[in-house]
Write a protein that holds these residues in place. Structure first.
Motif, PDB file in Angstrom:
ATOM      1  N   TYR A  11       0.838  -1.204   0.000  1.00  0.00           N
ATOM      2  CA  TYR A  11       0.000   0.000   0.000  1.00  0.00           C
ATOM      3  C   TYR A  11       0.872   1.252   0.000  1.00  0.00           C
ATOM      4  O   TYR A  11       0.584   2.232  -0.710  1.00  0.00           O
ATOM      5  N   LYS A  12       1.938   1.216   0.778  1.00  0.00           N
ATOM      6  CA  LYS A  12       2.855   2.351   0.836  1.00  0.00           C
ATOM      7  C   LYS A  12       3.500   2.599  -0.527  1.00  0.00           C
ATOM      8  O   LYS A  12       3.609   3.739  -0.983  1.00  0.00           O
ATOM      9  N   ARG A  13       3.901   1.512  -1.202  1.00  0.00           N
ATOM     10  CA  ARG A  13       4.473   1.631  -2.547  1.00  0.00           C
ATOM     11  C   ARG A  13       3.463   2.227  -3.511  1.00  0.00           C
ATOM     12  O   ARG A  13       3.785   3.062  -4.363  1.00  0.00           O
ATOM     13  N   MET A  14       2.224   1.810  -3.367  1.00  0.00           N
ATOM     14  CA  MET A  14       1.171   2.279  -4.267  1.00  0.00           C
ATOM     15  C   MET A  14       0.909   3.770  -4.074  1.00  0.00           C
ATOM     16  O   MET A  14       0.647   4.493  -5.038  1.00  0.00           O
ATOM     17  N   LYS A  15       0.991   4.239  -2.847  1.00  0.00           N
ATOM     18  CA  LYS A  15       0.800   5.663  -2.575  1.00  0.00           C
ATOM     19  C   LYS A  15       1.881   6.494  -3.260  1.00  0.00           C
ATOM     20  O   LYS A  15       1.616   7.575  -3.796  1.00  0.00           O
ATOM     21  N   GLU A  16       3.117   5.992  -3.245  1.00  0.00           N
ATOM     22  CA  GLU A  16       4.205   6.676  -3.928  1.00  0.00           C
ATOM     23  C   GLU A  16       3.994   6.665  -5.442  1.00  0.00           C
ATOM     24  O   GLU A  16       4.258   7.643  -6.135  1.00  0.00           O
ATOM     25  N   MET A  17       3.488   5.565  -5.924  1.00  0.00           N
ATOM     26  CA  MET A  17       3.246   5.456  -7.360  1.00  0.00           C
ATOM     27  C   MET A  17       2.139   6.398  -7.811  1.00  0.00           C
ATOM     28  O   MET A  17       2.153   6.910  -8.932  1.00  0.00           O
ATOM     29  N   ASN A  27      -7.918   7.686  -6.303  1.00  0.00           N
ATOM     30  CA  ASN A  27      -6.886   7.508  -5.297  1.00  0.00           C
ATOM     31  C   ASN A  27      -6.511   6.021  -5.287  1.00  0.00           C
ATOM     32  O   ASN A  27      -6.966   5.252  -6.130  1.00  0.00           O
ATOM     33  N   VAL A  28      -5.714   5.593  -4.344  1.00  0.00           N
ATOM     34  CA  VAL A  28      -5.397   4.173  -4.220  1.00  0.00           C
ATOM     35  C   VAL A  28      -6.630   3.446  -3.683  1.00  0.00           C
ATOM     36  O   VAL A  28      -7.200   3.838  -2.664  1.00  0.00           O
ATOM     37  N   TYR A  38      -5.292  -0.704  -6.384  1.00  0.00           N
ATOM     38  CA  TYR A  38      -5.491  -0.184  -7.727  1.00  0.00           C
ATOM     39  C   TYR A  38      -5.363   1.337  -7.776  1.00  0.00           C
ATOM     40  O   TYR A  38      -5.704   2.038  -6.823  1.00  0.00           O
ATOM     41  N   ILE A  39      -4.896   1.813  -8.915  1.00  0.00           N
ATOM     42  CA  ILE A  39      -5.034   3.215  -9.312  1.00  0.00           C
ATOM     43  C   ILE A  39      -5.716   3.179 -10.668  1.00  0.00           C
ATOM     44  O   ILE A  39      -5.243   2.501 -11.588  1.00  0.00           O
ATOM     45  N   ILE A  40      -6.806   3.904 -10.793  1.00  0.00           N
ATOM     46  CA  ILE A  40      -7.634   3.794 -11.992  1.00  0.00           C
ATOM     47  C   ILE A  40      -7.772   5.151 -12.671  1.00  0.00           C
ATOM     48  O   ILE A  40      -7.992   6.179 -12.013  1.00  0.00           O
ATOM     49  N   TYR A  41      -7.667   5.143 -13.989  1.00  0.00           N
ATOM     50  CA  TYR A  41      -7.855   6.349 -14.796  1.00  0.00           C
ATOM     51  C   TYR A  41      -8.986   6.080 -15.782  1.00  0.00           C
ATOM     52  O   TYR A  41      -8.989   5.066 -16.483  1.00  0.00           O
ATOM     53  N   CYS A  42      -9.950   6.979 -15.847  1.00  0.00           N
ATOM     54  CA  CYS A  42     -11.100   6.794 -16.729  1.00  0.00           C
ATOM     55  C   CYS A  42     -10.801   7.352 -18.120  1.00  0.00           C
ATOM     56  O   CYS A  42     -10.668   8.561 -18.299  1.00  0.00           O
TER      57      CYS A  42
END
Length: 346
Positions: free
Chosen positions: A225-231, A283-284, A292-296
């Motif tokens: 989760y921490k890695r995903m926040k940085e991403m 957001n994450v 997930y990080i999602i872009y529409c």
């Protein structure tokens, strides 16, 4: 023996046998004629030597001659051997079953289904019009013209028998729509809505794009989760999210068109995706199997939505037809000659 030549996908394709009603009704919905053959007017199952004119399957008052079975065998040969070779039928699905064994059962199942549907078409007064009969004749003539002299003899091919085979298929297709005429065709936009997204997924449980099995504990999830926040910070700065996601995601794909009923992503991710407007990023999002990080990319893919509506209607029709077919089957007697399986080979 030939496992190096045929992939699983090829095997599955052959097992489909391109038969439009395989799977409807009971699995192996026949009973073996181990008692004296029943007689209905001129239909009597063969108990002695099987010839081309022998009746080997009886469905109510309708019969299937061995020549019809051979005709269907030729269709399979014609359709698949040019791509996979004649050794295809010997390919083993498991220790006891070959593709040929499976195909034989599918042929019997399909011919049984076609006859049963034909019987019920007659009861309802559903027949082929002149154009449909002409189409069947043209298709039969084309098939006979392409067949070798040896195959015509071996598979009992002639214009009349093949024409009847094509007519049975056309009639079955026609009966599908007659039997499902009252199916519900009202599908709302919300029910069928499809959106296109790009996404990054870090997998916490499952298999990543490299085939690696993942099953994280609480500490591993916290670290991910921490890695995903940085991403997420990097993703917001990326010139093109789709390209960025393709490089960084752990899932097998990074761009998909989905509906609310998709199983490709966790429900939490799907809900988040449908809340986004075009050009917006989430957001994450934490789910059962990952973050997930999602872009529409498109919050209302009209073409995909229309296609999904058609699919939903088709699913409803298929369900209704299967229910009606099951009723027809329960009301009919279906018998197979004992001798048939002794001579039937691919």
């Amino acid at each position: 023996m030939i496992k190096n030549r045929y992939t699983k996908a090829a095997a599955c394709a052959v097992l489909a046998v391109s038969m439009i009603f395989t799977g409807c009704g009971k699995k192996e919905g026949t009973k073996t004629a181990d008692k004296k053959a029943e007689t209905t007017k001129t239909i009597r199952l063969e108990r002695g030597d099987i010839t081309a004119n022998s009746y080997v399957i009886k469905v109510g008052n309708a019969g299937v001659q061995y020549s019809e079975v051979l005709n269907y065998c030729y269709l399979l040969k014609n359709q698949y051997e040019s791509s996979f070779g004649s050794e295809l039928w010997k390919y083993k699905i498991d220790d006891k079953t070959t593709i040929g064994d499976k195909a034989k059962k599918e042929i019997v199942s399909t011919l049984t289904q076609l006859k049963l549907i034909g019987v019920n078409a007659a009861k309802q007064g559903v027949t082929l019009d002149n154009d449909e009969q002409d189409q069947a004749l043209q298709d039969a003539q084309k098939l006979i013209k392409k067949a070798s002299k040896a195959d015509r003899k071996k598979y009992e091919l002639n214009v009349n028998s093949v024409k009847e085979l094509f007519e049975d298929n056309i009639l079955a297709n026609k009966m599908f729509y007659v039997a499902t005429d009252d199916a519900d065709t009202n599908v709302t936009d919300d029910e069928a809505k499809q959106i296109k997204i790009s996404y990054i997924e870090f997998i916490t449980k499952g298999t990543d794009k490299n085939g690696r099995k993942v099953n994280m504990n609480a500490a591993g999830k916290a670290k991910t989760y921490k890695r995903m926040k940085e991403m997420l910070k990097e993703a917001k700065k990326a010139d093109n999210f789709s390209d960025y996601a393709a490089v960084n995601t752990e899932s097998r794909q990074s761009e998909v068109t989905i509906g609310k009923d998709t199983k490709l992503l966790d429900k939490e991710a799907v809900d988040a995706a449908f809340s986004l407007k075009k050009g917006k990023m989430s957001n994450v999002i934490g789910g059962k199997n990952g973050y997930y990080i999602i872009y529409c990319e498109n919050d209302n893919d009209e073409d995909a939505t229309y296609a999904r509506k058609e699919t939903i209607i088709e699913e409803r029709q298929t369900k209704m037809f299967k229910e009606k077919y099951s009723k027809w089957l329960s009301e009919s007697s279906v018998d197979i000659s004992n001798k048939f399986w002794d001579v039937f080979k691919l």
